[in-house]
Design a protein around this motif. Structure first.
Motif, mmCIF file in Angstrom:
data_model
loop_
_atom_site.group_PDB
_atom_site.id
_atom_site.type_symbol
_atom_site.label_atom_id
_atom_site.label_comp_id
_atom_site.label_asym_id
_atom_site.label_seq_id
_atom_site.Cartn_x
_atom_site.Cartn_y
_atom_site.Cartn_z
ATOM 1 N N ASP A 220 -14.024 1.103 -10.037
ATOM 2 C CA ASP A 220 -14.549 0.954 -8.675
ATOM 3 C C ASP A 220 -13.430 1.092 -7.650
ATOM 4 O O ASP A 220 -13.553 1.818 -6.656
ATOM 5 C CB ASP A 220 -15.223 -0.409 -8.498
ATOM 6 N N ALA A 221 -12.332 0.368 -7.894
ATOM 7 C CA ALA A 221 -11.223 0.385 -6.945
ATOM 8 C C ALA A 221 -10.625 1.783 -6.826
ATOM 9 O O ALA A 221 -10.349 2.260 -5.712
ATOM 10 C CB ALA A 221 -10.150 -0.617 -7.373
ATOM 11 N N LEU A 222 -10.439 2.458 -7.944
ATOM 12 C CA LEU A 222 -9.822 3.785 -7.914
ATOM 13 C C LEU A 222 -10.747 4.812 -7.265
ATOM 14 O O LEU A 222 -10.287 5.692 -6.522
ATOM 15 C CB LEU A 222 -9.455 4.215 -9.332
ATOM 16 N N GLU A 223 -12.047 4.715 -7.537
ATOM 17 C CA GLU A 223 -12.984 5.661 -6.936
ATOM 18 C C GLU A 223 -13.124 5.426 -5.436
ATOM 19 O O GLU A 223 -13.236 6.379 -4.654
ATOM 20 C CB GLU A 223 -14.336 5.561 -7.637
ATOM 21 N N LEU A 224 -13.119 4.163 -5.018
ATOM 22 C CA LEU A 224 -13.142 3.880 -3.588
ATOM 23 C C LEU A 224 -11.890 4.416 -2.900
ATOM 24 O O LEU A 224 -11.957 4.978 -1.802
ATOM 25 C CB LEU A 224 -13.278 2.374 -3.353
ATOM 26 N N ALA A 225 -10.751 4.243 -3.549
ATOM 27 C CA ALA A 225 -9.506 4.759 -2.977
ATOM 28 C C ALA A 225 -9.544 6.279 -2.864
ATOM 29 O O ALA A 225 -9.081 6.850 -1.869
ATOM 30 C CB ALA A 225 -8.318 4.314 -3.829
ATOM 31 N N GLU B 12 -5.696 11.194 0.859
ATOM 32 C CA GLU B 12 -4.345 11.649 1.200
ATOM 33 C C GLU B 12 -3.276 10.613 0.854
ATOM 34 O O GLU B 12 -2.093 10.859 1.036
ATOM 35 C CB GLU B 12 -4.270 11.985 2.687
ATOM 36 N N ARG B 13 -3.722 9.438 0.373
ATOM 37 C CA ARG B 13 -2.819 8.366 -0.040
ATOM 38 C C ARG B 13 -1.856 7.965 1.081
ATOM 39 O O ARG B 13 -0.638 7.873 0.900
ATOM 40 C CB ARG B 13 -2.054 8.756 -1.310
ATOM 41 N N VAL B 14 -2.415 7.699 2.217
ATOM 42 C CA VAL B 14 -1.631 7.281 3.387
ATOM 43 C C VAL B 14 -1.418 5.771 3.322
ATOM 44 O O VAL B 14 -2.389 5.013 3.308
ATOM 45 C CB VAL B 14 -2.366 7.647 4.690
ATOM 46 N N PRO B 15 -0.180 5.295 3.256
ATOM 47 C CA PRO B 15 0.056 3.845 3.251
ATOM 48 C C PRO B 15 -0.502 3.200 4.521
ATOM 49 O O PRO B 15 -0.253 3.672 5.635
ATOM 50 C CB PRO B 15 1.583 3.736 3.197
ATOM 51 N N GLY B 16 -1.272 2.134 4.364
ATOM 52 C CA GLY B 16 -1.862 1.445 5.490
ATOM 53 C C GLY B 16 -3.278 1.849 5.797
ATOM 54 O O GLY B 16 -3.988 1.147 6.525
ATOM 55 N N GLU C 189 -0.601 4.749 -8.749
ATOM 56 C CA GLU C 189 0.262 4.975 -7.598
ATOM 57 C C GLU C 189 -0.548 5.151 -6.308
ATOM 58 O O GLU C 189 -0.250 5.998 -5.466
ATOM 59 C CB GLU C 189 1.196 6.164 -7.829
ATOM 60 N N VAL C 190 -1.585 4.326 -6.197
ATOM 61 C CA VAL C 190 -2.427 4.336 -5.003
ATOM 62 C C VAL C 190 -1.866 3.332 -4.002
ATOM 63 O O VAL C 190 -1.735 2.145 -4.322
ATOM 64 C CB VAL C 190 -3.881 3.956 -5.356
ATOM 65 N N PRO C 191 -1.498 3.745 -2.796
ATOM 66 C CA PRO C 191 -1.020 2.779 -1.794
ATOM 67 C C PRO C 191 -2.184 1.964 -1.238
ATOM 68 O O PRO C 191 -3.177 2.529 -0.762
ATOM 69 C CB PRO C 191 -0.393 3.669 -0.712
ATOM 70 N N ALA C 192 -2.079 0.662 -1.325
ATOM 71 C CA ALA C 192 -3.141 -0.199 -0.798
ATOM 72 C C ALA C 192 -2.554 -1.536 -0.385
ATOM 73 O O ALA C 192 -1.640 -2.057 -1.028
ATOM 74 C CB ALA C 192 -4.240 -0.418 -1.845
ATOM 75 N N VAL C 193 -3.080 -2.091 0.694
ATOM 76 C CA VAL C 193 -2.791 -3.465 1.065
ATOM 77 C C VAL C 193 -3.775 -4.347 0.316
ATOM 78 O O VAL C 193 -4.972 -4.059 0.267
ATOM 79 C CB VAL C 193 -2.963 -3.669 2.590
ATOM 80 N N TRP C 194 -3.272 -5.426 -0.292
ATOM 81 C CA TRP C 194 -4.127 -6.394 -0.972
ATOM 82 C C TRP C 194 -4.164 -7.672 -0.142
ATOM 83 O O TRP C 194 -3.120 -8.276 0.122
ATOM 84 C CB TRP C 194 -3.599 -6.703 -2.370
ATOM 85 N N ALA C 195 -5.369 -8.061 0.280
ATOM 86 C CA ALA C 195 -5.544 -9.290 1.039
ATOM 87 C C ALA C 195 -6.573 -10.161 0.341
ATOM 88 O O ALA C 195 -7.514 -9.655 -0.272
ATOM 89 C CB ALA C 195 -5.991 -8.982 2.466
ATOM 90 N N CYS C 196 -6.405 -11.468 0.445
ATOM 91 C CA CYS C 196 -7.298 -12.414 -0.220
ATOM 92 C C CYS C 196 -8.265 -13.035 0.791
ATOM 93 O O CYS C 196 -7.835 -13.622 1.782
ATOM 94 C CB CYS C 196 -6.485 -13.523 -0.899
ATOM 95 N N ASP C 197 -9.547 -12.887 0.525
ATOM 96 C CA ASP C 197 -10.581 -13.612 1.250
ATOM 97 C C ASP C 197 -10.994 -14.788 0.370
ATOM 98 O O ASP C 197 -11.777 -14.624 -0.568
ATOM 99 C CB ASP C 197 -11.776 -12.686 1.514
#
Length: 478
Positions: A330-335, A341-345, A373-381
Motif C-alpha cells: 500500500d505504502a509503495l503504491e501510494l508513493a 518523481e521522488r521529490v523529497p518533501g 529508496e522512496v523519500p517520505a516524511v514519517w509523522a505519527c498521529d
C-alpha cells in the motif's frame, strides 16, 4: 535552508509569487498525462456529501473558481523545501490544530490562542531537541470530517452524521443536516479571514521570540508543564541577551521576530478542492490553493479512488494517513502514484496505528519504503486510533495512550534506522476537558465540565505542552 544536492529535484525559489489562473489544460502538473482537476469525477469518491441540488452545487463551484487563491504556489513550494529538510532528518514536523474547525469560532481570540499553543510547542521542541521545527496548522480550512457511519441516533431519532460546518449545521435535526453547497462559500470566506489574521500574527510581531513568556496562558502557566515552560522561556531569554551582548544585530535576524506557519486540512470535499485549483503562471503547474498541505484520509486512500487521483496531479505537498491495516505494498503504491518523481518533501505518511499495534505493524512499512529508496516524511498521529468511550458513551482519549503510541513510533524508527519526522495531533487553545490524563490529570468525572468539540476529543493547552516536552525527550534519544 540548504540547497538540494545534485541529482535531486530542486524546488523553485519559494519567494517567487504565483499567478492564480484557472487550470484548464490536461496534464499540466507533471502527473499522468491525462490528469485534469476534474478527472477524479470518473472514479468512486468516498465520503462525499449527498448534495441535494446539483445545479446549486455547480453554481457555487463556478463562483469559487473566480475567487482569489487562499494560498500561493510559492508558499507551497517553500513548505515543500522545508519538508525536504524533515525528510533528510534535518528538521521536525509539528502538524497540529483543531479536530474540525467551527464557523462559530473564527475570531481573533480563538485563532490567537491556537497559535500560542503551537508557538509554545514549537519553542519546546526546537530548544529541547536543537532542531528546526516545521509548523503546519490544521487551520483555515479544516471544516469537514469523514465519518465511520452515515447516520447517528440522537434522542432516539436517526439523523445524518455531522460532517462539518462546510457541509451542514451541527444542530441535531434532520432538516439541519441537509447538505447546503452555499456553506462551501462560507468556508472559503472563513478560511480567508483566518489566514489574514494568522499572517498578521506570525509576521507582525506576535511570534517574536523575545515575547516567549507572553505565549503562556494563565490556565497553562499554573500547571507543571506551564512552570517547566516558564523555566525554558527564561533560558531562551538569556540566550537572546547573550547574543545581543556579543554584538549580534538581532534586528537583522528575522528568525527571531517572525515565523512561518503553513496551513493544512484533509482534502475531503473534492468539489471544493477542484474549484480552488489554479495554474501557477510561473511554472504552468497546478496547485490546490485552498491550503499549503492537503492530506488524504485513511478512509479515502483507495488507489483506484477519486482522492488519490486528484492529489496525484496537484503540486502541493500531500499527506496520506496509514492505519494498522496498511501494508508495505500500500505504502509503495501510494508513493508511486503521489510522488513518482521522488521529490523529497512531496509525500508525508501520517501513521495512526494505535498504541497496542504500532511496534508490530509500523516497522515493515518503514523497511519497505527505506529499501525502495522512496523519500517520505514519517509523522505519527497518536490520536485517531486511540479513541475510546466511557461507560456513559462519551468519546475520549487518554493522554498515556497517546504517549504510548508516540513512544512506539520512535521505537519503531530506532529499530529500522529511519527518521521519526514529526507528530500530527489535535489540540485547542481553550481550557477544555475532552482527553483524560496528563500531568495535571483530567478525570473521567470532569469530562462534562468543558466538553466542546464538534467531533473528536482534543488535547487542551496543558496537555499539549506536556506532550511537547515528552516528544523533545524522545527526539534527544534518537
Amino acid at each position: 535552508m540548504s540547497a538540494a544536492p545534485a541529482g535531486r529535484h530542486r524546488p523553485l525559489d519559494p519567494r517567487q509569487e504565483p499567478g492564480s489562473d484557472d487550470v484548464r489544460a490536461a496534464g499540466a502538473g507533471g502527473g499522468p498525462s491525462d490528469w485534469t482537476p476534474s478527472s477524479w469525477r470518473a472514479l468512486p469518491a468516498a465520503q462525499q456529501p449527498d448534495w441535494p441540488d446539483a445545479d446549486a452545487l455547480a453554481a457555487v463551484s463556478e463562483r469559487l473558481r473566480t475567487l482569489p487563491p487562499l494560498v500561493f504556489a510559492g508558499e507551497a513550494r517553500a513548505l515543500l523545501s522545508a519538508l525536504g529538510e524533515v525528510c533528510e532528518g534535518h528538521a521536525f514536523l509539528l502538524h497540529a490544530g483543531d479536530c474540525v474547525e467551527s464557523f462559530r469560532d473564527v475570531s481573533a481570540p480563538a485563532i490567537r490562542e491556537k497559535l500560542k499553543v503551537l508557538l509554545q510547542m514549537s519553542a519546546v521542541l526546537t530548544y529541547g531537541a536543537t532542531l528546526p521545527v516545521v509548523r503546519v496548522g490544521r487551520i483555515a480550512g479544516q471544516f469537514a470530517k469523514p465519518r465511520s457511519a452515515g447516520t447517528e441516533v440522537v434522542d432516539g431519532v436517526e439523523i445524518p452524521s455531522f460532517r462539518g460546518h462546510v457541509v451542514h449545521s451541527d444542530e441535531p435535526t434532520p432538516e439541519a443536516r441537509v447538505p447546503d453547497p452555499e456553506r462551501l462559500l462560507q468556508g472559503y470566506y472563513q478560511a480567508a479571514s483566518t489566514l489574514n489574521l494568522l499572517r498578521a500574527f506570525t509576521k507582525g510581531g506576535f511570534a517574536d521570540l523575545t515575547l516567549v513568556h507572553t505565549w503562556n496562558r494563565e490556565f497553562v502557566a499554573a500547571s507543571p508543564a506551564g512552570q517547566r515552560y516558564e523555566a525554558l522561556a527564561d533560558e531562551i531569554e538569556r540566550a537572546v541577551r547573550f547574543m545581543q551582548a556579543i554584538g549580534i544585530d538581532l534586528a537583522r535576524q528575522p528568525g527571531l521576530h517572525e515565523v512561518d506557519v503553513w496551513t493544512s486540512h484533509e482534502g475531503l470535499l473534492l468539489d471544493y478542492e477542484e474549484a480552488l485549483t489554479r495554474t501557477d503562471s510561473l511554472t504552468g503547474e497546478p496547485y490546490d490553493c485552498s491550503a499549503h498541505l492537503l492530506w488524504i484520509g485513511e478512509r479515502t486512500r483507495d488507489l483506484a479512488g477519486a482522492h488519490v487521483e486528484f492529489f496525484s496531479g496537484v503540486r502541493n505537498p500531500v499527506g496520506v494517513k496509514l492505519g494498522p491495516g496498511a501494508t508495505p505494498d500500500d505504502a509503495l503504491e501510494l508513493a508511486a502514484r503521489l510522488n513518482p518523481e521522488r521529490v523529497p518533501g512531496r509525500l508525508t505518511f501520517i501513521t495512526r496505528m494505535g498504541a497496542e499495534r504500532v511496534r508490530e505493524v509500523l516497522p515493515p512499512l518503514l523497511r519497505a519504503v527505506r529499501e525502495a529508496e522512496v523519500p517520505a516524511v514519517w509523522a505519527c498521529d497518536p490520536m485517531h486510533a486511540n479513541l475510546v468511550r466511557t461507560p456513559s458513551g462519551v468519546k475520549t482519549r487518554h493522554f498515556d495512550t497517546i504517549m504510548a503510541e508516540l513512544e512506539g513510533f520512535f521505537a519503531a524508527h530506532r529499530e529500522v534506522g529511519t527518521w521519526p519526522g514529526g507528530v500530527h495531533i489535535e489540540f485547542t487553545g481553550e481550557d477544555v476537558t475532552e482527553c483524560l490524563g496528563g500531568a495535571e490529570a483530567v478525570l473521567e468525572e470532569q469530562l462534562d465540565h468543558r466538553y466542546e468539540t464538534l467531533c473528536d476529543p482534543r488535547l487542551n493547552g496543558r496537555q499539549s505542552l506536556d506532550l511537547a516536552f515528552r516528544v523533545a525527550e524522545l527526539m534527544r534519544a534518537v
